[in-house]
Design an enzyme around this catalytic site. Sequence first.
Site, short mmCIF file in Angstrom:
data_model
loop_
_atom_site.label_atom_id
_atom_site.label_comp_id
_atom_site.label_asym_id
_atom_site.label_seq_id
_atom_site.Cartn_x
_atom_site.Cartn_y
_atom_site.Cartn_z
N ARG A 50 0.82 -1.23 0.00
CA ARG A 50 0.00 0.00 0.00
C ARG A 50 0.85 1.27 0.00
O ARG A 50 0.53 2.27 0.65
CB ARG A 50 -0.97 0.02 1.20
CG ARG A 50 -1.99 -1.08 1.20
CD ARG A 50 -2.90 -1.07 -0.02
NE ARG A 50 -3.66 -2.29 -0.10
CZ ARG A 50 -3.30 -3.34 -0.85
NH1 ARG A 50 -2.23 -3.29 -1.63
NH2 ARG A 50 -4.02 -4.43 -0.86
N SER A 54 -11.10 -1.11 3.35
CA SER A 54 -10.45 -1.50 4.61
C SER A 54 -9.82 -0.25 5.22
O SER A 54 -9.00 0.40 4.58
CB SER A 54 -9.34 -2.51 4.36
OG SER A 54 -9.88 -3.64 3.74
N GLU A 88 -4.97 2.80 6.78
CA GLU A 88 -4.66 2.77 5.35
C GLU A 88 -5.25 4.03 4.69
O GLU A 88 -4.70 4.58 3.75
CB GLU A 88 -5.29 1.51 4.73
CG GLU A 88 -5.02 1.40 3.25
CD GLU A 88 -5.54 0.08 2.67
OE1 GLU A 88 -5.38 -0.97 3.32
OE2 GLU A 88 -6.09 0.13 1.56
C1 FAD Z 1 -15.68 -0.25 -1.20
C2 FAD Z 1 -14.18 -0.06 -1.32
C3 FAD Z 1 -13.37 -1.15 -1.59
C4 FAD Z 1 -11.98 -0.98 -1.69
N1 FAD Z 1 -11.21 -2.07 -1.97
C5 FAD Z 1 -9.87 -1.92 -2.09
C6 FAD Z 1 -9.05 -3.04 -2.41
O1 FAD Z 1 -9.51 -4.16 -2.61
N2 FAD Z 1 -7.70 -2.84 -2.50
C7 FAD Z 1 -7.14 -1.61 -2.31
O2 FAD Z 1 -5.91 -1.49 -2.40
N3 FAD Z 1 -7.90 -0.53 -2.01
C8 FAD Z 1 -9.24 -0.65 -1.90
N4 FAD Z 1 -10.02 0.45 -1.60
C9 FAD Z 1 -9.36 1.76 -1.33
C10 FAD Z 1 -9.17 2.66 -2.58
O3 FAD Z 1 -10.14 2.38 -3.57
C11 FAD Z 1 -7.77 2.53 -3.17
O4 FAD Z 1 -6.78 2.89 -2.23
C12 FAD Z 1 -7.59 3.42 -4.42
O5 FAD Z 1 -6.38 3.11 -5.02
C13 FAD Z 1 -7.62 4.92 -4.12
O6 FAD Z 1 -7.72 5.60 -5.36
P1 FAD Z 1 -8.44 7.02 -5.45
O7 FAD Z 1 -8.35 7.49 -6.84
O8 FAD Z 1 -9.80 6.95 -4.88
O9 FAD Z 1 -7.47 7.87 -4.53
P2 FAD Z 1 -7.85 9.09 -3.57
O10 FAD Z 1 -8.59 8.60 -2.39
O11 FAD Z 1 -8.46 10.18 -4.35
O12 FAD Z 1 -6.38 9.50 -3.13
C14 FAD Z 1 -5.56 8.61 -2.41
C15 FAD Z 1 -4.15 9.21 -2.32
O13 FAD Z 1 -3.58 9.26 -3.63
C16 FAD Z 1 -3.16 10.59 -3.94
N5 FAD Z 1 -3.38 10.79 -5.38
C17 FAD Z 1 -4.54 10.59 -6.07
N6 FAD Z 1 -4.33 10.84 -7.38
C18 FAD Z 1 -3.04 11.20 -7.51
C19 FAD Z 1 -2.22 11.60 -8.62
N7 FAD Z 1 -2.69 11.66 -9.88
N8 FAD Z 1 -0.92 11.90 -8.37
C20 FAD Z 1 -0.42 11.84 -7.13
N9 FAD Z 1 -1.14 11.49 -6.04
C21 FAD Z 1 -2.43 11.17 -6.23
C22 FAD Z 1 -4.04 11.49 -3.09
O14 FAD Z 1 -3.44 12.75 -2.85
C23 FAD Z 1 -4.16 10.64 -1.82
O15 FAD Z 1 -3.04 10.84 -1.00
C24 FAD Z 1 -11.40 0.31 -1.50
C25 FAD Z 1 -12.24 1.41 -1.23
C26 FAD Z 1 -13.61 1.23 -1.15
C27 FAD Z 1 -14.49 2.43 -0.89
#
Ligand code: FAD
Length: 303
Positions: free
Chosen positions: A177, A228, A298
Amino acid sequence: MEQYHDLILALQQAAHEIEVRENECMAQHTTFAIGGPADVFISPKTQEGLRYTIACLRERELPYLMLGNGSNMLVADAGVRSAVVCTTGLDEVHIDGDKVIAEAGALLSRVARCAQHAGLTGAEFAGGIPGSLGGAVFMNAGAYDGQMQAIVQQTEYLDAAGELHLLEGEAHRFDYRSSIFREQPDWIVLRSELKLQAGDPTEILSKMNDFAQRRRTKQPLNFPSAGSTFKRPQGHFAGQMIEECGLKGFAVGAAQVSEKHAGFLINRGGATCDDMLRLIETVQQRVHEKFGVELECEVRIIR
Ligand SMILES: Cc1cc2nc3c(=O)[nH]c(=O)nc-3n(C[C@H](O)[C@H](O)[C@H](O)COP(=O)(O)OP(=O)(O)OC[C@H]3O[C@@H](n4cnc5c(N)ncnc54)[C@H](O)[C@@H]3O)c2cc1C
């Protein structure tokens, strides 16, 4: 807001398509459905627009937060005292032989679906993760024995000075992660190239359907959450420890430990960030008392 007036004018007058809104409620942009207003919310629709936005912010020495799909963020009730730059308008996905090239804001569900249509295997694990490509590279998102580390070959990014660079293979420093982007919070993922393998579209689809079914069975997908809440501690499962502390269903205000999966903290409706933070602290305390294990969040907390 005074310091943003000149920025907003510059973005609105730019030739690039850039949406700008003041006092945008972050609860609308996070899967927790929690968070107060961001001073300025900026959504560029092109790579040029994103680069121009970042150049304008840096020129004026204004702080900003990168936002993908907001599926791993808990934002304070007071909101964000900076600009928020959202990438979801940058969502192009191309197939080139056995490679998928996706922009930062492309949702992983779309990336996985495009790969499946093209008969490319390796991205099935990502189909049910509700994040953007950029957020997933930042987090090294993973599920069902797959993770971004295994498929990301190259990433184009902007550094702290706004210069364009290319990162290849191990230079991403992927870990559980985590990636180099967590260590370098000023770097911005623009797009990545994913290396997949030729496969049978029907088999790929059936694997994706199987993963989706497992998620529906085990996860509380009908409530807002960030997945999570805690990282998996070495040698343990966070959800199992939380359950063994008798915390399933435990609530602070409208923030609750899911009855379905104790590793998920959910918003039952109208939860505040304070509710969620107090719930997180209580869970961490109780798990530490019972198992001597520190649960690390996380979810990224923005306050
Ligand atoms: C129902 C559910 C299930 C999930 N299941 C999983 C799973 O199975 N496995 C898993 O790993 N995660 C899971 N997640 C968590 C999440 O979806 C992941 O961590 C995902 O990768 C986050 O992406 P995001 O675009 O939503 O990031 P955001 O929440 O928008 O941002 C997360 C971080 O990334 C940074 N960021 C975003 N975009 C950029 C960019 N272009 N450049 C630099 N930094 C950036 C942000 O500043 C922040 O620090 C789940 C979440 C939910 C709600």
